[in-house]
Design a protein around this motif. Structure first.
Motif, PDB file in Angstrom:
ATOM      1  N   SER A 241       0.823  -1.214   0.000  1.00  0.00           N
ATOM      2  CA  SER A 241       0.000   0.000   0.000  1.00  0.00           C
ATOM      3  C   SER A 241       0.855   1.260   0.000  1.00  0.00           C
ATOM      4  O   SER A 241       0.567   2.221  -0.720  1.00  0.00           O
ATOM      5  CB  SER A 241      -0.957  -0.011   1.194  1.00  0.00           C
ATOM      6  N   TRP A 242       1.950   1.272   0.796  1.00  0.00           N
ATOM      7  CA  TRP A 242       2.843   2.440   0.798  1.00  0.00           C
ATOM      8  C   TRP A 242       3.465   2.639  -0.577  1.00  0.00           C
ATOM      9  O   TRP A 242       3.569   3.756  -1.064  1.00  0.00           O
ATOM     10  CB  TRP A 242       3.939   2.259   1.833  1.00  0.00           C
ATOM     11  N   TRP A 243       3.897   1.553  -1.195  1.00  0.00           N
ATOM     12  CA  TRP A 243       4.504   1.651  -2.515  1.00  0.00           C
ATOM     13  C   TRP A 243       3.487   2.133  -3.550  1.00  0.00           C
ATOM     14  O   TRP A 243       3.773   3.029  -4.355  1.00  0.00           O
ATOM     15  CB  TRP A 243       5.080   0.293  -2.898  1.00  0.00           C
ATOM     16  N   ALA A 244       2.275   1.556  -3.532  1.00  0.00           N
ATOM     17  CA  ALA A 244       1.246   1.942  -4.499  1.00  0.00           C
ATOM     18  C   ALA A 244       0.831   3.397  -4.339  1.00  0.00           C
ATOM     19  O   ALA A 244       0.491   4.069  -5.318  1.00  0.00           O
ATOM     20  CB  ALA A 244       0.032   1.027  -4.363  1.00  0.00           C
ATOM     21  N   ASP A 245       0.852   3.909  -3.104  1.00  0.00           N
ATOM     22  CA  ASP A 245       0.481   5.301  -2.842  1.00  0.00           C
ATOM     23  C   ASP A 245       1.615   6.277  -3.104  1.00  0.00           C
ATOM     24  O   ASP A 245       1.451   7.484  -2.901  1.00  0.00           O
ATOM     25  CB  ASP A 245       0.007   5.449  -1.391  1.00  0.00           C
ATOM     26  N   GLY A 246       2.772   5.775  -3.503  1.00  0.00           N
ATOM     27  CA  GLY A 246       3.894   6.651  -3.806  1.00  0.00           C
ATOM     28  C   GLY A 246       4.594   7.216  -2.590  1.00  0.00           C
ATOM     29  O   GLY A 246       5.311   8.224  -2.693  1.00  0.00           O
ATOM     30  N   VAL A 247       4.410   6.579  -1.434  1.00  0.00           N
ATOM     31  CA  VAL A 247       5.052   7.076  -0.212  1.00  0.00           C
ATOM     32  C   VAL A 247       6.555   6.872  -0.275  1.00  0.00           C
ATOM     33  O   VAL A 247       7.342   7.723   0.157  1.00  0.00           O
ATOM     34  CB  VAL A 247       4.463   6.361   1.026  1.00  0.00           C
ATOM     35  N   ILE A 248       6.975   5.743  -0.846  1.00  0.00           N
ATOM     36  CA  ILE A 248       8.370   5.331  -0.745  1.00  0.00           C
ATOM     37  C   ILE A 248       8.699   4.409  -1.910  1.00  0.00           C
ATOM     38  O   ILE A 248       7.797   3.852  -2.557  1.00  0.00           O
ATOM     39  CB  ILE A 248       8.607   4.625   0.620  1.00  0.00           C
ATOM     40  N   ASP A 249       9.998   4.214  -2.175  1.00  0.00           N
ATOM     41  CA  ASP A 249      10.420   3.336  -3.269  1.00  0.00           C
ATOM     42  C   ASP A 249      10.591   1.890  -2.825  1.00  0.00           C
ATOM     43  O   ASP A 249      10.709   0.995  -3.664  1.00  0.00           O
ATOM     44  CB  ASP A 249      11.750   3.825  -3.847  1.00  0.00           C
ATOM     45  N   GLY A 250      10.634   1.666  -1.520  1.00  0.00           N
ATOM     46  CA  GLY A 250      10.817   0.319  -1.022  1.00  0.00           C
ATOM     47  C   GLY A 250      11.106   0.336   0.464  1.00  0.00           C
ATOM     48  O   GLY A 250      10.877   1.346   1.144  1.00  0.00           O
ATOM     49  N   PHE A 251      11.644  -0.770   0.965  1.00  0.00           N
ATOM     50  CA  PHE A 251      11.789  -0.941   2.408  1.00  0.00           C
ATOM     51  C   PHE A 251      13.114  -1.603   2.766  1.00  0.00           C
ATOM     52  O   PHE A 251      13.600  -2.492   2.058  1.00  0.00           O
ATOM     53  CB  PHE A 251      10.634  -1.797   2.954  1.00  0.00           C
ATOM     54  N   HIS A 252      13.651  -1.151   3.897  1.00  0.00           N
ATOM     55  CA  HIS A 252      14.797  -1.783   4.528  1.00  0.00           C
ATOM     56  C   HIS A 252      14.291  -2.316   5.859  1.00  0.00           C
ATOM     57  O   HIS A 252      13.921  -1.548   6.739  1.00  0.00           O
ATOM     58  CB  HIS A 252      15.912  -0.761   4.748  1.00  0.00           C
ATOM     59  N   PHE A 253      14.228  -3.634   5.986  1.00  0.00           N
ATOM     60  CA  PHE A 253      13.673  -4.251   7.183  1.00  0.00           C
ATOM     61  C   PHE A 253      14.768  -4.526   8.206  1.00  0.00           C
ATOM     62  O   PHE A 253      15.861  -4.978   7.861  1.00  0.00           O
ATOM     63  CB  PHE A 253      12.956  -5.559   6.828  1.00  0.00           C
ATOM     64  N   ARG A 254      14.441  -4.261   9.479  1.00  0.00           N
ATOM     65  CA  ARG A 254      15.369  -4.492  10.583  1.00  0.00           C
ATOM     66  C   ARG A 254      14.752  -5.529  11.529  1.00  0.00           C
ATOM     67  O   ARG A 254      13.973  -5.185  12.418  1.00  0.00           O
ATOM     68  CB  ARG A 254      15.657  -3.188  11.323  1.00  0.00           C
ATOM     69  N   PRO A 255      15.056  -6.807  11.331  1.00  0.00           N
ATOM     70  CA  PRO A 255      14.416  -7.868  12.127  1.00  0.00           C
ATOM     71  C   PRO A 255      14.793  -7.800  13.606  1.00  0.00           C
ATOM     72  O   PRO A 255      15.947  -7.557  13.953  1.00  0.00           O
ATOM     73  CB  PRO A 255      14.950  -9.155  11.495  1.00  0.00           C
ATOM     74  N   ARG A 256      13.803  -8.064  14.453  1.00  0.00           N
ATOM     75  CA  ARG A 256      14.082  -8.174  15.886  1.00  0.00           C
ATOM     76  C   ARG A 256      14.768  -9.499  16.171  1.00  0.00           C
ATOM     77  O   ARG A 256      15.722  -9.567  16.929  1.00  0.00           O
ATOM     78  CB  ARG A 256      12.784  -8.065  16.693  1.00  0.00           C
TER      79      ARG A 256
END
Length: 308
Positions: A241-256
């Motif tokens: 949803s964030w990508w489709a809405d143009g919020v951001i180009d992608g994600f960097h995940f930081r696993p716990r």
């Protein structure tokens, strides 16, 4: 509402941290990178390890660990953190160029500075304020870029990918000048409005410097804790949803929990995004720049070398 399965207009980029505080064996890092590669993620990151460890904690050098990971992987990008206030440009250029060559053009580096003035002074720096540290980081990046551009033979991808955590304003200014990839960090309850605002500000800074905002990839850096398949699906919904809405180009995940979270990310989140046509199922190229759809930097002396 579920997202459509139509092909994306632009690629969704995914990366993941494989940090494991206290682990001194390269094996777990190798296995984590191989798992992320199976999920066709763009790159893995490994934090800076040059500082003194806490009592009872051992640390390995990020560049050295990812040099060990390189021959055990084939396509995934490898991005160690390099603290510029502890690293001279020549050493930086040599070390990262080596990583780029042994990985076949998959190297990047996350630019960082010492966390405190005292830490900077420990390594012989006289900077007295965060702004000074980031100005020095920019100078090191400039010098290293010049060394890369002068290398013969040149880096397999022209130049290793430069990554900057642009959450705060001072490093954001450095990102506008140098970054190919920028992070915007969020907390456990991410707010898309704040991320979009940071991305828009970064784009405005790039335009003011004459840089094309389309030549930088901006990723939301999210902490993740996945306990079951439903959590992995929910993460796919948020990412899509964030990508489709143009919020951001992608994600960097930081696993716990690196083992639990990365496995659910690769086997749960990634397949949902692939099924909906939002994420590739193969690597279209071999270098990190190709994964990120970034152009190969032109050699500054290319015009001089053309035959008359």
């Amino acid at each position: 509402m579920p997202l459509s399965a139509s092909a994306p207009i632009r690629p969704l980029h995914l990366a993941v941290s494989i940090d494991r505080p206290g682990v001194r064996d390269a094996g777990p890092y190798v296995r984590a990178a191989q798992l992320a590669e199976r999920g066709r993620l763009d790159f893995v990151t490994l934090g800076d390890t040059l500082g003194p460890p806490r009592r009872g904690e051992s640390r390995l050098d990020a560049l050295a660990v990812l040099a060990r990971v390189a021959p055990a992987t084939e396509r995934i990008g490898l991005v160690p953190t390099v603290t510029t206030t502890r690293t001279e440009p020549l050493h930086l250029s040599t070390a990262l160029s080596t990583l780029d060559w042994v990985s076949g053009g998959r190297a990047g580096w996350t630019v960082e500075v010492s966390g405190t003035e005292a830490a900077a002074r420990h390594f012989g720096r006289r900077a007295a304020a965060p702004a000074d540290l980031w100005r020095e980081a920019a100078a090191v990046a400039d010098a290293a870029a010049g060394l890369w551009d002068g290398c013969a033979p040149r880096s397999p991808q022209g130049r290793p990918v430069t990554v900057v955590d642009a959450t705060r304003l001072l490093p954001r200014a450095a990102a506008a000048r140098h970054a190919d990839v920028a992070y915007v960090r969020t907390g456990p309850a991410p707010a898309p409005g704040a991320v979009r605002a940071a991305r828009d500000d970064l784009h405005a800074r790039l335009r003011a410097l004459g840089r094309d905002p389309g030549r930088i990839v901006v990723l939301a850096s999210l902490p993740v804790a996945l306990y079951a398949a439903a959590d992995a699906v929910a993460l796919a919904e948020l990412a899509g949803s964030w990508w489709a809405d143009g919020v951001i180009d992608g994600f960097h995940f930081r696993p716990r929990d690196p083992d639990r979270d990365l496995a659910l990310l690769v086997d749960g989140t990634v397949p949902v995004l692939q099924h909906r046509g939002l994420l590739r199922s193969f690597y279209p190229g071999g270098t990190l720049r190709e994964h990120l759809c970034l152009p190969r930097p032109a050699h500054p002396y290319a015009a001089e070398r053309r035959p008359a």
